[in-house]
Design a protein around this motif. Structure first.
Motif, mmCIF file in Angstrom:
data_model
loop_
_atom_site.group_PDB
_atom_site.id
_atom_site.type_symbol
_atom_site.label_atom_id
_atom_site.label_comp_id
_atom_site.label_asym_id
_atom_site.label_seq_id
_atom_site.Cartn_x
_atom_site.Cartn_y
_atom_site.Cartn_z
ATOM 1 N N MET A 118 23.743 12.254 10.953
ATOM 2 C CA MET A 118 23.543 11.144 10.317
ATOM 3 C C MET A 118 22.939 9.979 10.731
ATOM 4 O O MET A 118 22.307 9.120 10.052
ATOM 5 C CB MET A 118 25.086 10.461 9.934
ATOM 6 C CG MET A 118 25.778 11.749 9.291
ATOM 7 S SD MET A 118 25.167 12.072 7.622
ATOM 8 C CE MET A 118 26.032 10.698 6.530
ATOM 9 N N ILE A 143 21.315 11.983 1.346
ATOM 10 C CA ILE A 143 21.701 12.591 2.655
ATOM 11 C C ILE A 143 21.215 14.033 2.852
ATOM 12 O O ILE A 143 20.326 14.549 3.915
ATOM 13 C CB ILE A 143 23.170 12.546 2.993
ATOM 14 C CG1 ILE A 143 23.680 11.110 3.424
ATOM 15 C CG2 ILE A 143 23.521 13.308 4.143
ATOM 16 C CD1 ILE A 143 25.273 11.093 3.435
ATOM 17 N N ARG A 159 18.651 13.997 5.742
ATOM 18 C CA ARG A 159 19.470 14.084 6.841
ATOM 19 C C ARG A 159 19.181 15.689 7.454
ATOM 20 O O ARG A 159 19.936 16.449 6.682
ATOM 21 C CB ARG A 159 20.703 13.565 7.018
ATOM 22 C CG ARG A 159 20.575 12.163 6.724
ATOM 23 C CD ARG A 159 20.126 11.307 7.708
ATOM 24 N NE ARG A 159 19.966 9.869 7.612
ATOM 25 C CZ ARG A 159 19.036 9.047 7.200
ATOM 26 N NH1 ARG A 159 17.976 9.712 6.835
ATOM 27 N NH2 ARG A 159 19.286 7.718 7.011
#
Length: 174
Positions: A98, A83, A87
């Motif tokens: 997300m 992530i 992201r």
């Protein structure tokens, strides 16, 4: 989160050995007591130490902790690592994005100078940026791909431009 979990494992499995070492190094840096798992305090301390405040929420830790045992194992930290690597945060409100997001087309190739917006901030239209053209991440990726026609971009095997003209002409005749 399940889709991101699967993506994080694939990302790791197909990464270079250097990237895999970095992921393991992040896990070891979090696991300060060396017990092979990361508790909330260890996670929070790691985030604070590395300036990752937007992730420092109990709710986020809970989402990472798939088995709900109060600790993160390597695969759960791997999801966090993925992530962080993939992201962005919204450049207007700071929210971790997300899912889909919008990027400045002109700034996209300049990683240090890119501008990314969450759907909420983009739809408000109140953001301030020196360029006006923003595309969602899917459209932007498609735009970067060489294509000779709109129909190729959609894989239709027909002249989409001509089809759209025919539709418009039909609507104009009504």
């Amino acid at each position: 989160m399940d889709e991101l979990r699967r993506a994080s494992i694939t990302y790791y499995n197909t990464s270079t050995s250097k990237e895999k070492k970095l992921a393991r190094k992040v896990f070891k840096a979090m696991d300060t007591d060396g017990d092979g798992r990361v508790g909330v305090a260890e996670f929070s301390n790691f985030l604070s130490k590395h300036g990752l405040k937007r992730f420092n929420q109990l709710n986020f830790f809970t989402q990472l902790d798939k088995d709900n045992n109060g600790y993160l194992d390597f695969d759960e930290v791997l999801l966090f690592y993925y992530i962080v690597r993939t992201r962005p945060g919204c450049d207007m409100c700071g929210t971790l994005i997300m899912g889909m997001y919008y990027s400045c087309v002109k700034c996209f190739s300049k990683a240090a100078d890119s501008c990314d917006l969450c759907p909420s901030c983009h739809s408000l239209g109140t953001f301030k940026h020196r360029h006006a053209e923003f595309l969602d991440n899917y459209a932007l990726l498609r735009k970067q791909r060489p294509s000779t026609s709109t129909s190729e971009a959609f894989g239709l095997g027909m002249d989409l431009g001509g089809l759209l003209t025919d539709i418009q002409n039909g609507c104009n005749q009504m």
